[in-house]
Design a protein around this motif. Structure first.
Motif, PDB file in Angstrom:
ATOM      1  N   MET A 174      68.223  21.174  34.512  1.00 16.61           N
ATOM      2  CA  MET A 174      67.881  19.483  34.839  1.00 16.61           C
ATOM      3  C   MET A 174      68.416  19.153  35.924  1.00 16.61           C
ATOM      4  SD  MET A 174      66.070  16.708  33.413  1.00 16.61           S
ATOM      5  CE  MET A 174      65.954  14.917  33.895  1.00 16.61           C
ATOM      6  N   LEU A 175      69.722  19.561  36.126  1.00 15.93           N
ATOM      7  CA  LEU A 175      69.629  18.496  37.655  1.00 15.93           C
ATOM      8  C   LEU A 175      69.191  19.543  38.414  1.00 15.93           C
ATOM      9  CD1 LEU A 175      72.141  17.115  39.235  1.00 15.93           C
ATOM     10  CD2 LEU A 175      74.288  18.961  39.220  1.00 15.93           C
ATOM     11  N   ASP A 176      68.993  20.852  38.486  1.00 12.06           N
ATOM     12  CA  ASP A 176      68.055  21.097  39.754  1.00 12.06           C
ATOM     13  C   ASP A 176      66.894  20.789  40.248  1.00 12.06           C
ATOM     14  OD1 ASP A 176      70.342  22.883  39.567  1.00 12.06           O
ATOM     15  OD2 ASP A 176      69.165  25.170  38.314  1.00 12.06           O
ATOM     16  N   VAL A 177      66.488  19.568  38.785  1.00 15.03           N
ATOM     17  CA  VAL A 177      65.304  19.807  39.491  1.00 15.03           C
ATOM     18  C   VAL A 177      65.066  18.852  40.384  1.00 15.03           C
ATOM     19  CG1 VAL A 177      63.217  18.391  37.916  1.00 15.03           C
ATOM     20  CG2 VAL A 177      63.970  20.889  37.418  1.00 15.03           C
ATOM     21  N   GLU A 178      66.472  17.510  39.634  1.00 15.25           N
ATOM     22  CA  GLU A 178      66.831  16.086  40.339  1.00 15.25           C
ATOM     23  C   GLU A 178      67.168  16.778  41.918  1.00 15.25           C
ATOM     24  OE1 GLU A 178      68.909  14.525  37.878  1.00 15.25           O
ATOM     25  OE2 GLU A 178      68.507  14.057  37.139  1.00 15.25           O
ATOM     26  N   LEU A 179      67.836  18.140  42.377  1.00 15.75           N
ATOM     27  CA  LEU A 179      68.473  18.208  43.409  1.00 15.75           C
ATOM     28  C   LEU A 179      67.362  18.610  44.537  1.00 15.75           C
ATOM     29  CD1 LEU A 179      71.413  19.954  43.287  1.00 15.75           C
ATOM     30  CD2 LEU A 179      70.915  17.698  43.835  1.00 15.75           C
ATOM     31  N   VAL A 180      66.029  19.976  43.756  1.00 14.50           N
ATOM     32  CA  VAL A 180      64.885  19.526  44.033  1.00 14.50           C
ATOM     33  C   VAL A 180      63.985  18.427  44.666  1.00 14.50           C
ATOM     34  CG1 VAL A 180      62.341  20.644  44.048  1.00 14.50           C
ATOM     35  CG2 VAL A 180      64.453  21.921  44.073  1.00 14.50           C
ATOM     36  N   GLU A 181      63.851  17.806  43.830  1.00 18.38           N
ATOM     37  CA  GLU A 181      63.659  16.096  44.139  1.00 18.38           C
ATOM     38  C   GLU A 181      64.064  15.594  45.439  1.00 18.38           C
ATOM     39  OE1 GLU A 181      60.230  14.891  43.394  1.00 18.38           O
ATOM     40  OE2 GLU A 181      59.978  16.648  42.464  1.00 18.38           O
ATOM     41  N   LEU A 182      65.156  15.481  45.074  1.00 15.40           N
ATOM     42  CA  LEU A 182      65.989  14.616  46.779  1.00 15.40           C
ATOM     43  C   LEU A 182      65.774  15.499  47.797  1.00 15.40           C
ATOM     44  CD1 LEU A 182      69.444  13.990  45.128  1.00 15.40           C
ATOM     45  CD2 LEU A 182      67.622  12.366  45.890  1.00 15.40           C
ATOM     46  N   TRP A 183      65.695  16.609  47.342  1.00 14.10           N
ATOM     47  CA  TRP A 183      65.483  17.585  48.922  1.00 14.10           C
ATOM     48  C   TRP A 183      64.486  17.709  50.014  1.00 14.10           C
ATOM     49  CZ3 TRP A 183      61.940  21.432  49.961  1.00 14.10           C
ATOM     50  CH2 TRP A 183      61.741  21.777  51.797  1.00 14.10           C
ATOM     51  N   ARG A 184      63.167  17.245  48.297  1.00 17.98           N
ATOM     52  CA  ARG A 184      61.906  17.167  49.370  1.00 17.98           C
ATOM     53  C   ARG A 184      62.237  15.463  49.313  1.00 17.98           C
ATOM     54  NH1 ARG A 184      58.830  18.328  44.240  1.00 17.98           N
ATOM     55  NH2 ARG A 184      58.838  20.639  44.904  1.00 17.98           N
ATOM     56  N   ALA A 185      62.392  14.736  49.388  1.00 14.95           N
ATOM     57  CA  ALA A 185      62.657  13.278  49.359  1.00 14.95           C
ATOM     58  C   ALA A 185      63.052  13.482  50.966  1.00 14.95           C
ATOM     59  CB  ALA A 185      63.389  12.514  48.986  1.00 14.95           C
ATOM     60  N   GLY A 186      63.757  13.989  51.300  1.00 14.33           N
ATOM     61  CA  GLY A 186      64.977  14.191  52.299  1.00 14.33           C
ATOM     62  C   GLY A 186      64.180  14.679  53.980  1.00 14.33           C
ATOM     63  N   ARG A 187      63.333  16.680  53.383  1.00 14.09           N
ATOM     64  CA  ARG A 187      62.262  16.509  54.166  1.00 14.09           C
ATOM     65  C   ARG A 187      61.546  16.866  54.040  1.00 14.09           C
ATOM     66  NH1 ARG A 187      65.272  20.824  56.737  1.00 14.09           N
ATOM     67  NH2 ARG A 187      67.548  21.204  56.313  1.00 14.09           N
ATOM     68  N   VAL A 188      60.722  15.999  52.943  1.00 12.66           N
ATOM     69  CA  VAL A 188      59.248  15.306  52.853  1.00 12.66           C
ATOM     70  C   VAL A 188      58.459  14.738  53.323  1.00 12.66           C
ATOM     71  CG1 VAL A 188      57.006  16.655  52.697  1.00 12.66           C
ATOM     72  CG2 VAL A 188      59.001  17.803  51.559  1.00 12.66           C
TER      73      VAL A 188
END
Length: 98
Positions: free
Chosen positions: A1-15
């Protein structure tokens, strides 16, 4: 679950946030090109361009902050995983495998 949230944060910060900053930046650039002779309009246009450009800059800063936080968590998580492996290996009898 945390990995999914980190991916979403990464996507927000990079895209997503950089894309939003780009929209504000382009709006400021396009508004700056709108010609007009009226002094009041010119002053208002200058203020609006400044606000839009500042918003773009702040959104870029937020994107960098989110990306930095994700990278920091990733590094901390890797260190925690190494420590867990070290402790597990220390608990195993000689020659035993995990």
């Amino acid at each position: 679950m945390l990995d999914v949230e980190l991916v979403e944060l990464w996507r927000a910060g990079r895209v997503q946030l950089p894309a939003l900053a780009g929209i504000y930046s382009r709006a400021a650039q396009e508004l700056a090109l709108v010609p007009h002779d009226d002094a009041e309009w010119t002053a208002l246009r200058r203020q609006l361009v400044s606000v839009l450009a500042a918003a773009a800059s702040q959104i870029d800063e937020a994107a960098n902050g989110v990306t930095t936080a994700v990278a920091g968590y990733e590094q901390a998580d890797e260190a925690a995983a190494r420590e867990l492996r070290r402790r597990l290996d220390a608990e195993l009898p000689d020659g035993a495998k995990r």
